[in-house]
Each structure stands twice: as C-alpha cells, then as structure tokens.
Design a protein around this motif. Structure first.
Motif, PDB file in Angstrom:
ATOM      1  N   ARG A  73      23.908   9.297 -19.649  1.00  0.00           N
ATOM      2  CA  ARG A  73      23.365   7.970 -19.939  1.00  0.00           C
ATOM      3  C   ARG A  73      22.774   7.865 -21.343  1.00  0.00           C
ATOM      4  NH1 ARG A  73      26.357   6.228 -15.876  1.00  0.00           N
ATOM      5  NH2 ARG A  73      25.446   6.511 -13.804  1.00  0.00           N
ATOM      6  N   GLY A  74      22.371   8.965 -21.924  1.00  0.00           N
ATOM      7  CA  GLY A  74      21.827   8.931 -23.282  1.00  0.00           C
ATOM      8  C   GLY A  74      22.886   8.925 -24.362  1.00  0.00           C
ATOM      9  N   GLY A  75      24.157   9.060 -23.981  1.00  0.00           N
ATOM     10  CA  GLY A  75      25.255   8.972 -24.929  1.00  0.00           C
ATOM     11  C   GLY A  75      25.912  10.277 -25.301  1.00  0.00           C
ATOM     12  N   ILE A  76      25.404  11.419 -24.822  1.00  0.00           N
ATOM     13  CA  ILE A  76      25.973  12.715 -25.189  1.00  0.00           C
ATOM     14  C   ILE A  76      27.249  12.964 -24.392  1.00  0.00           C
ATOM     15  CG2 ILE A  76      25.564  15.198 -25.341  1.00  0.00           C
ATOM     16  CD1 ILE A  76      22.552  14.561 -25.378  1.00  0.00           C
ATOM     17  N   LEU A  77      28.304  13.420 -25.088  1.00  0.00           N
ATOM     18  CA  LEU A  77      29.551  13.745 -24.426  1.00  0.00           C
ATOM     19  C   LEU A  77      29.430  15.107 -23.758  1.00  0.00           C
ATOM     20  CD1 LEU A  77      32.507  13.055 -23.809  1.00  0.00           C
ATOM     21  CD2 LEU A  77      33.125  14.113 -26.007  1.00  0.00           C
ATOM     22  N   PHE A  78      29.607  15.120 -22.433  1.00  0.00           N
ATOM     23  CA  PHE A  78      29.588  16.337 -21.644  1.00  0.00           C
ATOM     24  C   PHE A  78      31.014  16.695 -21.247  1.00  0.00           C
ATOM     25  CE2 PHE A  78      25.085  16.307 -19.512  1.00  0.00           C
ATOM     26  CZ  PHE A  78      24.502  16.446 -20.763  1.00  0.00           C
ATOM     27  N   GLU A  79      31.276  17.977 -21.198  1.00  0.00           N
ATOM     28  CA  GLU A  79      32.529  18.522 -20.692  1.00  0.00           C
ATOM     29  C   GLU A  79      32.180  19.535 -19.611  1.00  0.00           C
ATOM     30  OE1 GLU A  79      36.194  21.421 -22.333  1.00  0.00           O
ATOM     31  OE2 GLU A  79      34.748  20.546 -23.732  1.00  0.00           O
ATOM     32  N   ILE A  80      33.011  19.639 -18.598  1.00  0.00           N
ATOM     33  CA  ILE A  80      32.920  20.738 -17.638  1.00  0.00           C
ATOM     34  C   ILE A  80      34.212  21.530 -17.757  1.00  0.00           C
ATOM     35  CG2 ILE A  80      32.806  21.383 -15.207  1.00  0.00           C
ATOM     36  CD1 ILE A  80      31.058  18.926 -14.735  1.00  0.00           C
ATOM     37  N   ALA A  81      34.090  22.824 -18.037  1.00  0.00           N
ATOM     38  CA  ALA A  81      35.252  23.673 -18.326  1.00  0.00           C
ATOM     39  C   ALA A  81      35.264  24.874 -17.388  1.00  0.00           C
ATOM     40  CB  ALA A  81      35.210  24.140 -19.777  1.00  0.00           C
ATOM     41  N   THR A  82      36.457  25.294 -16.992  1.00  0.00           N
ATOM     42  CA  THR A  82      36.599  26.444 -16.105  1.00  0.00           C
ATOM     43  C   THR A  82      36.515  27.755 -16.889  1.00  0.00           C
ATOM     44  OG1 THR A  82      39.014  26.395 -16.323  1.00  0.00           O
ATOM     45  CG2 THR A  82      38.058  25.157 -14.496  1.00  0.00           C
ATOM     46  N   GLU A  83      36.112  28.810 -16.212  1.00  0.00           N
ATOM     47  CA  GLU A  83      36.022  30.132 -16.835  1.00  0.00           C
ATOM     48  C   GLU A  83      37.400  30.751 -17.066  1.00  0.00           C
ATOM     49  OE1 GLU A  83      33.474  32.539 -14.469  1.00  0.00           O
ATOM     50  OE2 GLU A  83      31.722  31.240 -14.742  1.00  0.00           O
ATOM     51  N   THR A  84      38.388  30.288 -16.341  1.00  0.00           N
ATOM     52  CA  THR A  84      39.740  30.846 -16.431  1.00  0.00           C
ATOM     53  C   THR A  84      40.690  29.815 -17.017  1.00  0.00           C
ATOM     54  OG1 THR A  84      40.149  30.105 -14.157  1.00  0.00           O
ATOM     55  CG2 THR A  84      39.384  32.367 -14.452  1.00  0.00           C
ATOM     56  N   PRO A  85      41.824  30.235 -17.620  1.00  0.00           N
ATOM     57  CA  PRO A  85      42.370  31.604 -17.668  1.00  0.00           C
ATOM     58  C   PRO A  85      41.808  32.484 -18.782  1.00  0.00           C
ATOM     59  CG  PRO A  85      43.928  30.074 -18.627  1.00  0.00           C
ATOM     60  CD  PRO A  85      42.794  29.230 -18.108  1.00  0.00           C
ATOM     61  N   GLY A  86      41.107  31.943 -19.766  1.00  0.00           N
ATOM     62  CA  GLY A  86      40.531  32.751 -20.827  1.00  0.00           C
ATOM     63  C   GLY A  86      41.405  32.829 -22.065  1.00  0.00           C
ATOM     64  N   PHE A  87      40.887  33.463 -23.117  1.00  0.00           N
ATOM     65  CA  PHE A  87      41.524  33.435 -24.433  1.00  0.00           C
ATOM     66  C   PHE A  87      42.639  34.452 -24.612  1.00  0.00           C
ATOM     67  CE2 PHE A  87      37.443  31.373 -25.190  1.00  0.00           C
ATOM     68  CZ  PHE A  87      37.869  30.214 -25.810  1.00  0.00           C
ATOM     69  N   ALA A  88      42.762  35.403 -23.689  1.00  0.00           N
ATOM     70  CA  ALA A  88      43.826  36.406 -23.810  1.00  0.00           C
ATOM     71  C   ALA A  88      45.119  35.959 -23.138  1.00  0.00           C
ATOM     72  CB  ALA A  88      43.361  37.735 -23.219  1.00  0.00           C
ATOM     73  N   VAL A  89      45.199  34.686 -22.754  1.00  0.00           N
ATOM     74  CA  VAL A  89      46.387  34.202 -22.056  1.00  0.00           C
ATOM     75  C   VAL A  89      47.606  34.123 -22.967  1.00  0.00           C
ATOM     76  CG1 VAL A  89      45.923  31.747 -22.454  1.00  0.00           C
ATOM     77  CG2 VAL A  89      47.167  32.457 -20.403  1.00  0.00           C
ATOM     78  N   ASP A  90      47.388  34.000 -24.287  1.00  0.00           N
ATOM     79  CA  ASP A  90      48.537  33.858 -25.188  1.00  0.00           C
ATOM     80  C   ASP A  90      48.544  34.851 -26.348  1.00  0.00           C
ATOM     81  OD1 ASP A  90      46.417  32.838 -26.602  1.00  0.00           O
ATOM     82  OD2 ASP A  90      47.354  30.906 -27.066  1.00  0.00           O
ATOM     83  N   GLU A  91      47.624  35.813 -26.352  1.00  0.00           N
ATOM     84  CA  GLU A  91      47.653  36.898 -27.338  1.00  0.00           C
ATOM     85  C   GLU A  91      46.822  38.049 -26.804  1.00  0.00           C
ATOM     86  OE1 GLU A  91      45.881  35.845 -31.139  1.00  0.00           O
ATOM     87  OE2 GLU A  91      44.445  34.522 -30.165  1.00  0.00           O
ATOM     88  N   PRO A  92      47.122  39.275 -27.232  1.00  0.00           N
ATOM     89  CA  PRO A  92      46.381  40.429 -26.710  1.00  0.00           C
ATOM     90  C   PRO A  92      44.897  40.347 -27.021  1.00  0.00           C
ATOM     91  CG  PRO A  92      48.380  41.119 -27.860  1.00  0.00           C
ATOM     92  CD  PRO A  92      48.187  39.662 -28.163  1.00  0.00           C
ATOM     93  N   ALA A  93      44.081  40.852 -26.105  1.00  0.00           N
ATOM     94  CA  ALA A  93      42.637  40.832 -26.306  1.00  0.00           C
ATOM     95  C   ALA A  93      42.234  41.546 -27.586  1.00  0.00           C
ATOM     96  CB  ALA A  93      41.939  41.467 -25.101  1.00  0.00           C
ATOM     97  N   ALA A  94      42.968  42.581 -27.956  1.00  0.00           N
ATOM     98  CA  ALA A  94      42.617  43.356 -29.148  1.00  0.00           C
ATOM     99  C   ALA A  94      42.814  42.579 -30.433  1.00  0.00           C
ATOM    100  CB  ALA A  94      43.433  44.644 -29.191  1.00  0.00           C
ATOM    101  N   SER A  95      43.645  41.538 -30.407  1.00  0.00           N
ATOM    102  CA  SER A  95      43.939  40.788 -31.637  1.00  0.00           C
ATOM    103  C   SER A  95      43.616  39.308 -31.513  1.00  0.00           C
ATOM    104  CB  SER A  95      45.407  40.975 -32.025  1.00  0.00           C
ATOM    105  OG  SER A  95      46.268  40.579 -30.972  1.00  0.00           O
ATOM    106  N   LEU A  96      42.639  38.977 -30.692  1.00  0.00           N
ATOM    107  CA  LEU A  96      42.263  37.576 -30.527  1.00  0.00           C
ATOM    108  C   LEU A  96      41.934  36.935 -31.876  1.00  0.00           C
ATOM    109  CD1 LEU A  96      39.910  37.618 -27.400  1.00  0.00           C
ATOM    110  CD2 LEU A  96      42.253  36.772 -27.511  1.00  0.00           C
ATOM    111  N   GLY A  97      42.401  35.707 -32.050  1.00  0.00           N
ATOM    112  CA  GLY A  97      42.016  34.918 -33.213  1.00  0.00           C
ATOM    113  C   GLY A  97      42.727  35.250 -34.502  1.00  0.00           C
ATOM    114  N   THR A  98      43.699  36.127 -34.462  1.00  0.00           N
ATOM    115  CA  THR A  98      44.337  36.546 -35.714  1.00  0.00           C
ATOM    116  C   THR A  98      45.581  35.738 -36.059  1.00  0.00           C
ATOM    117  OG1 THR A  98      45.566  38.258 -34.523  1.00  0.00           O
ATOM    118  CG2 THR A  98      43.440  38.894 -35.503  1.00  0.00           C
ATOM    119  N   ALA A  99      46.192  35.094 -35.080  1.00  0.00           N
ATOM    120  CA  ALA A  99      47.403  34.307 -35.323  1.00  0.00           C
ATOM    121  C   ALA A  99      47.160  32.855 -34.932  1.00  0.00           C
ATOM    122  CB  ALA A  99      48.574  34.879 -34.523  1.00  0.00           C
ATOM    123  N   LEU A 100      47.863  31.938 -35.579  1.00  0.00           N
ATOM    124  CA  LEU A 100      47.755  30.528 -35.238  1.00  0.00           C
ATOM    125  C   LEU A 100      48.464  30.289 -33.909  1.00  0.00           C
ATOM    126  CD1 LEU A 100      46.953  27.600 -35.976  1.00  0.00           C
ATOM    127  CD2 LEU A 100      49.204  27.401 -37.078  1.00  0.00           C
TER     128      LEU A 100
END
Length: 320
Positions: A266-293
């Motif tokens: 009601r105060g105007g702040i945008l809220f999101e509810i997000a699930t814990e899964t599947p996570g950031f390793a779904v499309d690249e190995p955990a060892a190299s997260l964030g290194t490729a576009l």
C-alpha cells in the motif's frame, strides 16, 4: 483470510537496484565489497540492459543483490518514500574496523551509526545508493572469499530490507497478516519485523517518513525487494492469499533461476516473491558462475545482436 501452513515467506531472497555504469558496479560490489558475481544476464523485458547478480558462493537466497543497467537512456531517480531505500549487509562484528579502513583507503566516505543496538557502517555506492555493513554476532552464513576478502571479514549476505513509506500502518499490516512476519522491536520511526525462523537475512525494517518526498525510479535507486519461499506450491498459496486480501498480484513468471510473482504494497513499494529453486547453477557450472553471458531462452536466437549492443565488461578490478 485463512492462512495455510504451507504459505510461509522465509526471509529476503534478493534486492534489485538500478545502476548507471555496469563496470563501476562490478568493481564496487564484486571488487571492493568482495561479493561473488553469480550471474551475468539481461533484463527479461529488455535485452539491451544487463542484469548483474552478486551474492555468496552459490547465490543463496538472502545473499543476493542484483542490478539493472540501461545504456544512455535511464534517467537518475530519487530516493524517497515508497521505496526500498538501502542495501544492508551483515558482517562479523570484529570485521567492522577492517571494512572501515578498506573503504576509506579507496576513497569511500563512511559514517558510523547505531541501530537496534547494532553497530553500522553507512556509505554509498558509485550511484549514491545507500549501503550499510552491520555488525551481526549471530549469523552462521559464510561469505564469499574468492575475491580475496579474508573469511573472518567477508560479507555474509543481506541483513534487513529497509522499507520507507509515508504511513507505516498499511505496510506493517501486510507484513504481519498476509506475509506472516512478526514484530521484533521499535526504535523511533523504525519498526523491525522478522520472517520464518528470524535472524539476519530475515528482517524487514519499516520506516515511517511522512515528510519525505516520494521516490521516483531511475538509476541510483532500488527497484524492488524480493522475498523468499521454498517452492512453487508455497508461492501459489501466497499468491492466492494476497489476491483474497485485495492485492493485484501478477501471474507466476519464470525467471530461469527462480519463479516470481509481483505486487505493490500500500505504500507503493514493489514486492516480489521468488522461489529458492532451481538456483543459479541451472545453466552453468557452480565453479564458473557469472563468467559467461547467459540469456533467457527467448533471446538466445538473437545472441549475436545482443552481444554487439551490450557494452563490454570485465572481471572486477582487484582491490587490496
């Protein structure tokens, strides 16, 4: 409203802000603050804009801050009521002197505060977004040390979400009833609530600021706050509860690394509810997260054009 046992928000998932320069942003958060860059992708609604994610080793919910960047046409915003107004991190109490020296050595002006009995270092990032490091004794999370930050000083994750509104009562009612947070304490114009088992990373601070100007979106502001739920079933239950209470809630959106619903309190702040899964390793190995576009599936056929339009960025500048 009938509450269900399954529809439990467990704390903060991530906070998303808007930056003006992706390389300066990388250097500050992954370099100076030593967070891990866990994903380099683009905005789901605009592939000309980077979407950069930082967090702990695995991008655990509660550790994540993310940034949009629109090259050349994103006006500067104004921080004010109706917004999440600071990025607040947890660090070991003995590390605050180390952080103060490190920040000062690299030209970052630091202010000391005390809040709810906690010692706080307050400063701003390159876009003047307020950032805080809070001394938290009871926080068992481990920070990322791959950027060269000693383990005993590493930022552990987000501590609290700072929600600034003109009038606190409607926001506090949403947190207490539909979102099932518990009031922990009050101090002046600030009330602290906690979700799930409580503790650092599970707090929401509601600040009543009736004289503050209304915030406006743009670079140098926080776009939204995301709350964490364990799975899709919990998210759907929470969606139904919020709709029953009169909130306009979006359909579930697949964000590749989590599923999300959105609504405005009601105060105007945008809220999101997000699930814990599947996570950031779904499309690249955990060892190299964030290194490729990494691109959302609908943009993959246009990769060559998107890569040509995006400004080049490098790994974070090394800070000592």
């Amino acid at each position: 409203m009938t509450q269900t046992a399954t529809a439990q928000i467990t704390g903060i998932h991530h906070v998303t802000a808007i930056a003006s320069d992706p390389q300066k942003n990388i250097d500050f958060y992954a370099g100076l603050l030593g967070l891990r860059q866990v994903k380099k992708t683009v905005n789901f609604d605009d592939p000309s804009a980077y979407h950069l994610y930082y967090g702990d080793e695995h991008g655990t919910p509660g550790s994540i801050v993310t940034f949009f960047y629109w090259p050349g046409h994103e006006a500067r915003g104004r921080i004010g009521s109706g917004q999440t107004t600071a990025l607040v991190f947890s660090a070991p109490p003995a590390s605050l002197a180390w952080w103060q020296e490190r920040l000062a050595r690299h030209g970052v002006k630091v202010e000391h505060k005390t809040r709810f009995g906690e010692e706080v270092l307050a400063f701003v990032d390159p876009d003047e977004i307020p950032v805080e490091i809070v001394a938290v004794a009871e926080d068992s999370r481990s920070g990322w040390t791959g950027s060269g930050i000693p383990a005993e000083h590493a930022i552990r994750g987000l501590h609290t979400a700072e929600l600034t509104v003109a009038f606190a009562a409607p926001t506090e009612a949403l947190l207490s009833i539909e979102m099932q947070f518990r009031l922990v304490k009050r101090e002046g114009d600030r009330a602290r609530f906690e979700a799930g088992p409580g503790g650092s990373g599970r707090y929401a601070d509601v600040i009543q600021a009736p004289s503050a100007k209304r915030g406006s979106g743009g670079s140098g502001t926080i776009h939204h706050i995301a709350w964490s739920v364990p799975d899709d079933a919990t998210e759907l239950a929470k969606q139904s509860e919020l709709q029953e209470s009169g909130y306009q809630v979006s359909p579930v959106m697949d964000r590749d690394y989590f599923h999300s619903i959105y609504y405005r309190e009601r105060g105007g702040i945008l809220f999101e509810i997000a699930t814990e899964t599947p996570g950031f390793a779904v499309d690249e190995p955990a060892a190299s997260l964030g290194t490729a576009l990494k691109l959302p599936r609908q943009f993959e056929p246009h990769r060559a054009k998107i890569e040509q339009l995006l400004p080049p960025v490098e790994v974070a500048k090394s800070f000592t």
